[in-house]
Design an enzyme around this catalytic site. Structure first.
Site, PDB file in Angstrom:
ATOM      1  N   GLY B 265      -5.509   1.317   2.504  1.00  0.00           N
ATOM      2  CA  GLY B 265      -4.127   1.634   2.822  1.00  0.00           C
ATOM      3  C   GLY B 265      -3.767   1.355   4.260  1.00  0.00           C
ATOM      4  O   GLY B 265      -4.624   1.139   5.115  1.00  0.00           O
ATOM      5  N   GLU B 288     -15.961   0.504   1.084  1.00  0.00           N
ATOM      6  CA  GLU B 288     -15.609   0.171  -0.285  1.00  0.00           C
ATOM      7  C   GLU B 288     -14.803  -1.124  -0.221  1.00  0.00           C
ATOM      8  O   GLU B 288     -15.341  -2.203  -0.352  1.00  0.00           O
ATOM      9  CB  GLU B 288     -14.774   1.361  -0.781  1.00  0.00           C
ATOM     10  CG  GLU B 288     -14.554   1.489  -2.222  1.00  0.00           C
ATOM     11  CD  GLU B 288     -13.694   2.732  -2.483  1.00  0.00           C
ATOM     12  OE1 GLU B 288     -14.247   3.756  -2.858  1.00  0.00           O
ATOM     13  OE2 GLU B 288     -12.462   2.656  -2.306  1.00  0.00           O
ATOM     14  N   ASN B 378      -2.297   7.558  -7.162  1.00  0.00           N
ATOM     15  CA  ASN B 378      -3.193   6.465  -7.541  1.00  0.00           C
ATOM     16  C   ASN B 378      -4.459   6.977  -8.230  1.00  0.00           C
ATOM     17  O   ASN B 378      -4.824   6.526  -9.306  1.00  0.00           O
ATOM     18  CB  ASN B 378      -3.595   5.649  -6.317  1.00  0.00           C
ATOM     19  CG  ASN B 378      -2.402   4.957  -5.673  1.00  0.00           C
ATOM     20  OD1 ASN B 378      -1.426   4.633  -6.347  1.00  0.00           O
ATOM     21  ND2 ASN B 378      -2.461   4.745  -4.377  1.00  0.00           N
ATOM     22  N   GLY B 382     -12.739   6.351  -4.163  1.00  0.00           N
ATOM     23  CA  GLY B 382     -14.049   6.646  -3.590  1.00  0.00           C
ATOM     24  C   GLY B 382     -14.031   7.778  -2.587  1.00  0.00           C
ATOM     25  O   GLY B 382     -15.074   8.112  -2.031  1.00  0.00           O
ATOM     26  N   LYS B 402       9.112  11.429   4.318  1.00  0.00           N
ATOM     27  CA  LYS B 402      10.509  11.453   3.865  1.00  0.00           C
ATOM     28  C   LYS B 402      11.438  12.039   4.936  1.00  0.00           C
ATOM     29  O   LYS B 402      12.121  13.052   4.681  1.00  0.00           O
ATOM     30  CB  LYS B 402      10.625  12.269   2.565  1.00  0.00           C
ATOM     31  CG  LYS B 402       9.827  11.692   1.416  1.00  0.00           C
ATOM     32  CD  LYS B 402      10.691  10.973   0.402  1.00  0.00           C
ATOM     33  CE  LYS B 402       9.820  10.562  -0.757  1.00  0.00           C
ATOM     34  NZ  LYS B 402       9.707   9.380  -1.317  1.00  0.00           N
TER      35      LYS B 402
END
Lengths: 498, 498
Positions: B265, B288, B378, B382, B402
């Site tokens: 991300g 990962e 999502n 991991g 937000k």
């Protein structure tokens, strides 16, 4: 006089009274003590500290293996001795001090305590107090009925006080297998690949120069009272045995199952007792505390080998086992809790973990520690170490408590110790929910259908149906999710209508 | 024609169209597909299945490594193809179907998927669809830019469809290191003791007779859009770098830190970008998904070696890296996710895990998955594999979302993925809370003082003070604990007064 028990003669002049030895412990120190499941705990020094605390300010940070016996934790808490306590406890007086915010309690996975000292997350003990059955020719310490964190605490501390307990059976020597993982970055695999393997040494190999005091005592091991099996624990055991039988029949488990880990306490102990009447043989334990049930299974010819980090028995069972230790000795090993609870080993061996839940929710999240979401019971102990890496993670509990005022199955737990990702099987006396491979809504269905008490089933079903109308992977009604706990707090019963 | 890419000539007659190959997949089957972090995913068969689903009833259980790229998960969900989906996803359309209860989503620790198939908890795949850059002389499969679960899925399935992607750089061959743990009870230690070690084979060693179809395609790898660093991610990076510098100065960490694991991300990626300007060198990644930041750190001379299970890059970075793969090739390895995420290896290496939290609470429990406690984002991915066994488990997030309507720091999280037992460090742009060795009340103090946004600080402080008056190890007001989430749901802002 003690030459059989203190076999390095140069250490004989370190013998002193508990009061003299306790004077080595100073205000503000971090102290490591032996003791796990109330077994193998330092017994004389805690009492000497309590006496000292009457005269002068004395507050310490106390690290043990797990719980101490003989009310020692409570006595130290009442004397105001404990500033910080880790990683586990099981004492009503200490519990009260913790929940009042008077003692800072750090509730830790038991396999991680020593790792956290190595990494500098928690302080290195200044001094360690270790109960021993003997000191070897090399000045190495032979622990008694637990290893717990004793080995690493003794190795890491600058000074060590040994409590030589003459009351302990000398045959305990040879039972222990001390292996300490290497420091990083050069750490190697833990070489243990079978439950009955020995990978270490029979004693704690410290530099004898660190032994600052030896206190001779002759105090019997604490007995751990064990509630007898009842109809409900028998029903839980039957559900579990039926499940194991089906797993064997389907080929998913071998005839001797897989190495079993069994949590501390009467319910788990009773469940294990149930295995005596089962068809399984050549079972093995890769567990933490070895309780009465382990020896009952030995005697029944069901158990082949037991690996643990402490032996904690009831009075009757303790008398029988320690008097006849030779009979069990070659089928037993006691390891440091870093090894008995190590994720690496638990995952490799593929253990079946059976632990007790305080409560669980609609989706299989488990609370092991906090009553009403806030008040500490004992601590997470090893349940996380095992559950997370188990081949099968099983939690057992009776479906209701306090004469039905409390349901152990709730819409949302007030505190999460084990998440739904890690929980495979839930069992109450009502039945067994097999959650493997299920999505949350399917888990809820299995739990409502199998685990909840009939008095609470309609309310839980209603909550679930209305939550599903709102949608989501894990449907909840946030305004009601904790209302059962709130009802209990305010009205003494989880359902308003009683 | 494809002799360089399909080097076992006897397999050439298995080449067929995607539609022909997709016909091998029957209604009700469990299908394994390659793909992790949108990289190395099967690309042609999912589209062919979507077409087939228009004509006839076709619902499958789909197991992958992790998320698929190119909107494939969403297309399959919309076509009604997915009965069950595991272990992770990241697609907005599939997310909607999951939260509506139309697709049963089993959200799993990524290291455990294959273990659960072995143990019979989830079904063995009937067929596996694996993207390959080549098939060797022995008929073994060379994966593309991810390994994920591809190796075990291919080995376990009765039949395998290979998607040979001519668009992939042939230099990917040699990058993979396939090691599969032995079946229990004979499982041995995973021999990996250094990040840069190779312990397996460069290809998936399946029986070539199982290859039922080869589909030739030439589809470019999915680009993963990456938000650029902003002031807040830079502030998070700065707090973290300051912390690392203090750890090195105190001797708790070496100058090259410890093997780093970094979650997927934009925030985690931006934080890693921050390390470019740091003083650390010879860093290693044991992670990962390898993202843009890994290659930026290589280029800046900060990174010595990177181990992952997939390479997921933005369009620009992907073009550059795959065009010049030789430059990075000897400092990279891609492993099965069972190994890249294995608790045994994570604990042994002592990784520093840096993952993104959706929200965390007063006591450091972390929600990684569920918006408002109910709706799946999502999946846990991991993050649990690493967090639980990390030397340092770090979570990062911006303190509000937000436009300030949502605080990422709340009294109680609506869903727990990581418990306070497992979370060491929390960082927002406001500051860093070091929770190591602290009891819950002390954790709360550190979090309020360092992490919460000023607009929410007074309210959180007030909640904590009133909760402490009620007492407990982990003080809470059950009637209010989830009220911030409820306010958001009902009024669009976590604080009633706005």
């Amino acid at each position: 006089m003690y030459s059989e028990r203190i076999r390095l003669a140069s250490l004989h002049d370190r013998i002193m009274s508990a009061a003299q030895a306790a004077a080595l412990i100073e205000d503000g120190m971090t102290v490591g003590m032996s003791g796990f499941g109330g077994a193998g705990d330092a017994k004389a020094i805690p009492l000497a500290l309590v006496e000292r605390a009457e005269g002068a300010p004395l507050r310490i940070n106390l690290i043990t293996g797990a719980s101490l016996g003989r009310g020692l934790d409570g006595l130290m808490a009442e004397a105001g001795l404990l500033a910080r306590r880790m990683p586990f406890q099981g004492d009503p007086l200490l519990r009260r001090a913790i929940n009042a915010g008077d003692v800072m309690f750090i509730d830790q996975h038991l396999s991680e305590v020593v790792e956290q000292i190595r990494d500098g997350h928690i302080p290195t003990p200044d001094i360690a107090v270790i109960e021993a059955v003997a000191i070897t020719e090399q000045g190495h310490i032979v622990p008694t009925s637990s290893v717990g964190n004793s080995a690493s605490l003794a190795l890491m501390a600058r000074q060590v006080i040994v409590e030589l307990n003459l009351g302990c059976n000398p045959l305990l020597e040879g039972l222990h297998d001390i292996h300490i993982p290497e420091d990083r970055p050069d750490r190697q695999p833990i070489p243990l690949v079978r439950v009955d393997e020995r990978i270490g040494t029979p004693a704690i190999e410290i530099d004898p120069a660190k032994i600052a005091a030896i206190v001779i005592c002759d105090t019997p091991e604490t007995a751990y009272p064990m509630l007898p099996p009842d109809n409900e624990t028998q029903a839980i055991a039957n559900h579990l045995i039926g499940f194991f039988e089906r797993e064997v029949a389907s080929g998913r488990l071998a005839g001797n199952l897989a190495p079993l880990q069994v949590g501390v306490g009467s319910i788990a102990n009773a469940v294990m007792h149930g295995l005596i009447e089962s068809s399984f043989s050549d079972l093995t334990l890769y567990s933490e505390v070895l309780q009465d049930s382990a020896f009952a299974l030995f005697d029944a010819g069901r158990l082949g080998f037991a690996s643990g980090c402490s032996i904690t028995l009831s009075e009757d069972c303790g008398r029988r086992v320690f008097a006849d230790l030779g009979k069990y000795r070659d089928r037993l090993v006691l390891r440091p809790q870093e090894i008995s609870n190590h994720p690496e080993v638990a995952r490799r061996l593929g253990i079946i973990g059976i632990n007790t839940a305080l409560e669980f929710d609609l989706y299989g999240n488990v609370n092991s520690t906090h009553v009403g979401g806030t008040r500490m019971m004992n601590g997470i102990g090893g349940s996380g170490d095992f559950t997370r890496n188990a081949r099968l993670a099983i939690f057992v509990t009776k479906s209701v408590a306090k004469d039905g005022a409390i349901s152990s199955v709730v819409p949302m737990v007030g505190h999460v110790d084990h998440t739904e990702h890690d929980v495979d099987i839930l069992v109450t006396e009502q039945g067994l929910a097999d959650l493997r491979g299920l999505a949350p809504r399917e888990r809820a269905r299995a739990i409502i259908d199998n685990c909840v008490h009939p008095d609470y089933r309609a309310a839980l079903e209603d909550y679930f149906a209305r939550a599903c109308e709102r949608g989501g992977q894990t449907p909840h009604l946030l305004g009601e999710a904790l209302s059962w706990h709130l009802n209990l707090e305010e009205r003494g019963h989880m359902l308003k209508a009683g």
